[in-house]
Design a protein around this motif. Sequence first.
Motif, short mmCIF file in Angstrom:
data_model
loop_
_atom_site.label_atom_id
_atom_site.label_comp_id
_atom_site.label_asym_id
_atom_site.label_seq_id
_atom_site.Cartn_x
_atom_site.Cartn_y
_atom_site.Cartn_z
N VAL A 152 -2.85 -5.73 -6.79
CA VAL A 152 -2.41 -5.69 -5.40
C VAL A 152 -1.01 -5.10 -5.26
O VAL A 152 -0.77 -4.23 -4.42
CB VAL A 152 -2.47 -7.10 -4.75
N ALA A 153 -0.08 -5.55 -6.06
CA ALA A 153 1.31 -5.07 -5.95
C ALA A 153 1.41 -3.57 -6.20
O ALA A 153 2.14 -2.87 -5.49
CB ALA A 153 2.22 -5.84 -6.91
N LYS A 154 0.69 -3.07 -7.20
CA LYS A 154 0.74 -1.63 -7.50
C LYS A 154 0.17 -0.81 -6.35
O LYS A 154 0.75 0.21 -5.96
CB LYS A 154 -0.04 -1.32 -8.78
N VAL A 155 -0.98 -1.23 -5.82
CA VAL A 155 -1.60 -0.50 -4.71
C VAL A 155 -0.70 -0.56 -3.48
O VAL A 155 -0.45 0.46 -2.83
CB VAL A 155 -3.01 -1.06 -4.42
N HIS A 156 -0.18 -1.73 -3.17
CA HIS A 156 0.71 -1.90 -2.02
C HIS A 156 1.96 -1.02 -2.14
O HIS A 156 2.33 -0.32 -1.20
CB HIS A 156 1.10 -3.37 -1.88
N ARG A 157 2.59 -1.07 -3.30
CA ARG A 157 3.80 -0.28 -3.54
C ARG A 157 3.53 1.21 -3.38
O ARG A 157 4.30 1.95 -2.77
CB ARG A 157 4.33 -0.59 -4.95
N PHE A 158 2.41 1.68 -3.93
CA PHE A 158 2.07 3.10 -3.82
C PHE A 158 1.82 3.50 -2.36
O PHE A 158 2.37 4.49 -1.88
CB PHE A 158 0.84 3.45 -4.66
N LEU A 159 0.99 2.74 -1.67
CA LEU A 159 0.66 3.09 -0.29
C LEU A 159 1.89 3.06 0.61
O LEU A 159 2.01 3.86 1.54
CB LEU A 159 -0.43 2.16 0.26
N ARG A 160 2.82 2.18 0.32
CA ARG A 160 4.04 2.09 1.12
C ARG A 160 4.87 3.38 1.04
O ARG A 160 5.66 3.67 1.94
CB ARG A 160 4.86 0.90 0.66
N THR A 161 4.70 4.15 -0.02
CA THR A 161 5.45 5.41 -0.14
C THR A 161 4.88 6.52 0.75
O THR A 161 5.55 7.52 0.98
CB THR A 161 5.49 5.91 -1.60
N HIS A 162 3.65 6.34 1.24
CA HIS A 162 2.99 7.38 2.04
C HIS A 162 2.65 6.96 3.46
O HIS A 162 2.54 7.81 4.33
CB HIS A 162 1.69 7.82 1.36
N LEU A 163 2.45 5.65 3.66
CA LEU A 163 1.95 5.18 4.94
C LEU A 163 2.76 3.99 5.44
O LEU A 163 3.56 3.43 4.71
CB LEU A 163 0.47 4.76 4.80
N HIS A 164 2.50 3.60 6.68
CA HIS A 164 3.16 2.46 7.29
C HIS A 164 2.32 1.21 7.03
O HIS A 164 1.13 1.18 7.32
CB HIS A 164 3.31 2.70 8.79
N TRP A 165 2.95 0.16 6.50
CA TRP A 165 2.25 -1.10 6.28
C TRP A 165 1.99 -1.75 7.62
O TRP A 165 2.90 -1.95 8.41
CB TRP A 165 3.10 -2.01 5.40
N ARG A 166 0.74 -2.07 7.89
CA ARG A 166 0.36 -2.67 9.17
C ARG A 166 0.27 -4.19 9.05
O ARG A 166 0.93 -4.92 9.76
CB ARG A 166 -0.97 -2.08 9.64
N GLN A 167 -0.57 -4.67 8.15
CA GLN A 167 -0.67 -6.11 7.89
C GLN A 167 -1.50 -6.32 6.64
O GLN A 167 -2.41 -5.55 6.34
CB GLN A 167 -1.26 -6.88 9.07
N ASN A 168 -1.16 -7.35 5.90
CA ASN A 168 -1.85 -7.70 4.65
C ASN A 168 -2.31 -6.45 3.89
O ASN A 168 -1.49 -5.73 3.38
CB ASN A 168 -2.97 -8.68 4.93
N SER A 169 -3.56 -6.16 3.83
CA SER A 169 -4.06 -5.04 3.03
C SER A 169 -4.43 -3.84 3.89
O SER A 169 -5.43 -3.16 3.64
CB SER A 169 -5.27 -5.51 2.23
N VAL A 170 -3.61 -3.55 4.89
CA VAL A 170 -3.90 -2.45 5.82
C VAL A 170 -2.67 -1.56 5.96
O VAL A 170 -1.57 -2.03 6.24
CB VAL A 170 -4.31 -2.99 7.21
N PHE A 171 -2.89 -0.26 5.78
CA PHE A 171 -1.84 0.75 5.97
C PHE A 171 -2.37 1.81 6.92
O PHE A 171 -3.58 2.03 7.01
CB PHE A 171 -1.47 1.40 4.63
N GLU A 172 -1.45 2.50 7.59
CA GLU A 172 -1.86 3.57 8.49
C GLU A 172 -0.75 4.61 8.58
O GLU A 172 0.40 4.33 8.25
CB GLU A 172 -2.17 3.03 9.88
#
Length: 85
Positions: free
Chosen positions: A14-34
């Motif tokens: 979870v931490a690796k996926v979250h950290r990676f997605l945060r570099t490209h997208l906006h964190w919306r909530q829990n396991s959701v980015f946009e």
Amino acid sequence: MYVIVVYDVDVKRVAKVHRFLRTHLHWRQNSVFEGEVSRAQLYEIKRTLEGLIDGEDSVLIYELPNDSFNLHVIGVDKSPVGDVI
């Protein structure tokens, strides 16, 4: 294009996926980015996520046209972005 990424991965990743997605997208909530991405960025996101997840994990990527959706929040908006479009 605008994308929404939803993931359900093992707690070990979870931490690796979250950290990676945060570099490209906006964190919306829990396991959701946009966010807004180019075709090249979307390709990189897909390629990198394939390397981060395991066979039991799940990642959903919704591609949306830039001008044909509305966001309706019911309850608390945990991470407001302002106007999406």
